[in-house]
Scaffold this motif. Sequence first.
Motif, PDB file in Angstrom:
ATOM      1  N   PRO A 132       0.951  -1.218   0.071  1.00 29.53           N
ATOM      2  CA  PRO A 132       0.120  -0.169  -0.002  1.00 29.53           C
ATOM      3  C   PRO A 132       0.861   1.207   0.124  1.00 29.53           C
ATOM      4  O   PRO A 132       1.921   1.446   0.725  1.00 29.53           O
ATOM      5  CB  PRO A 132      -0.909  -0.042   1.291  1.00 29.53           C
ATOM      6  CG  PRO A 132      -0.596  -1.749   1.573  1.00 29.53           C
ATOM      7  CD  PRO A 132       0.391  -2.286   0.966  1.00 29.53           C
ATOM      8  N   GLY A 133       0.446   2.274  -0.732  1.00 30.48           N
ATOM      9  CA  GLY A 133       1.158   3.537  -0.849  1.00 30.48           C
ATOM     10  C   GLY A 133       2.164   3.725  -2.035  1.00 30.48           C
ATOM     11  O   GLY A 133       2.660   4.596  -2.238  1.00 30.48           O
ATOM     12  N   GLU A 134       2.334   2.381  -2.761  1.00 26.51           N
ATOM     13  CA  GLU A 134       3.266   2.472  -3.937  1.00 26.51           C
ATOM     14  C   GLU A 134       2.750   2.245  -5.120  1.00 26.51           C
ATOM     15  O   GLU A 134       3.499   2.057  -6.043  1.00 26.51           O
ATOM     16  CB  GLU A 134       4.381   1.167  -3.414  1.00 26.51           C
ATOM     17  CG  GLU A 134       5.117   1.430  -2.181  1.00 26.51           C
ATOM     18  CD  GLU A 134       6.374   0.130  -2.304  1.00 26.51           C
ATOM     19  OE1 GLU A 134       6.530  -0.324  -3.257  1.00 26.51           O
ATOM     20  OE2 GLU A 134       6.823   0.027  -1.104  1.00 26.51           O
ATOM     21  N   GLU A 135       1.571   2.234  -5.264  1.00 22.44           N
ATOM     22  CA  GLU A 135       0.890   1.944  -6.265  1.00 22.44           C
ATOM     23  C   GLU A 135       0.843   3.399  -7.302  1.00 22.44           C
ATOM     24  O   GLU A 135       0.697   4.579  -6.614  1.00 22.44           O
ATOM     25  CB  GLU A 135      -0.757   1.719  -5.894  1.00 22.44           C
ATOM     26  CG  GLU A 135      -0.794   0.430  -5.653  1.00 22.44           C
ATOM     27  CD  GLU A 135      -2.383  -0.060  -5.387  1.00 22.44           C
ATOM     28  OE1 GLU A 135      -3.008   0.749  -6.039  1.00 22.44           O
ATOM     29  OE2 GLU A 135      -2.584  -0.705  -4.534  1.00 22.44           O
ATOM     30  N   VAL A 136       1.258   3.126  -8.398  1.00 23.65           N
ATOM     31  CA  VAL A 136       1.500   4.424  -9.285  1.00 23.65           C
ATOM     32  C   VAL A 136       0.739   4.069 -10.620  1.00 23.65           C
ATOM     33  O   VAL A 136       0.516   2.979 -11.132  1.00 23.65           O
ATOM     34  CB  VAL A 136       3.039   4.584  -9.702  1.00 23.65           C
ATOM     35  CG1 VAL A 136       3.137   5.847 -10.433  1.00 23.65           C
ATOM     36  CG2 VAL A 136       3.976   4.607  -8.463  1.00 23.65           C
ATOM     37  N   VAL A 137      -0.150   5.145 -10.842  1.00 28.09           N
ATOM     38  CA  VAL A 137      -0.930   5.074 -12.026  1.00 28.09           C
ATOM     39  C   VAL A 137      -0.369   6.135 -12.809  1.00 28.09           C
ATOM     40  O   VAL A 137      -0.334   7.378 -12.714  1.00 28.09           O
ATOM     41  CB  VAL A 137      -2.415   5.199 -11.559  1.00 28.09           C
ATOM     42  CG1 VAL A 137      -3.176   5.500 -12.989  1.00 28.09           C
ATOM     43  CG2 VAL A 137      -2.695   4.231 -10.673  1.00 28.09           C
TER      44      VAL A 137
END
Length: 178
Positions: A132-137
């Motif tokens: 969590p917190g590392e998702e990049v879109v």
Amino acid sequence: MFTSAELIEALRRRGRRSLRPETPPGEFPPGWRAWFATMRERMGAVTGASAEAIVALLAARAPRMPPPREPQLTSPQAFATLWRQQWLPASRDERAQRIAAFAIALFAQLMFAIFLLWLAYARYGGEPLASPGEEVVQVEFIGEGTPQEEGGGAPAGAVAKPQAAASARPAASSPPDA
């Protein structure tokens, strides 16, 4: 213009397309009349009592007792009879077979539901999930149209002005080095 009587007569003539002459109602065609006439002369013709004698014989019999009524069902019992074939309870010799079929069907439905849940939650291959917190879109908008078309983008002059204003603001707002 024609009258309704003329229209009805035209439709009647149109409906009569047979080459045979029409027989009046209640009269048989000639072939049938001849067949009925020869029925009495044939060998082995049906003979016996008249219709009045048969009716008198049946009227002399004692009336048959009606079959016994089924007991009055409660609401749950009446609802349960809707699920039975021909509304009759299962016979004793089929009960074991029905229980086995019900158990097998219930087991198959349960296995199918478990399989569907397993498919819904199982993950196969692919990249592992990021913490969590590392998702990049990353999104890239590719528009349609040109600045000359309405809604196609900003005109060329308007694009240059914001860029110049954006580059001028940081220089003016930067604090002097001391």
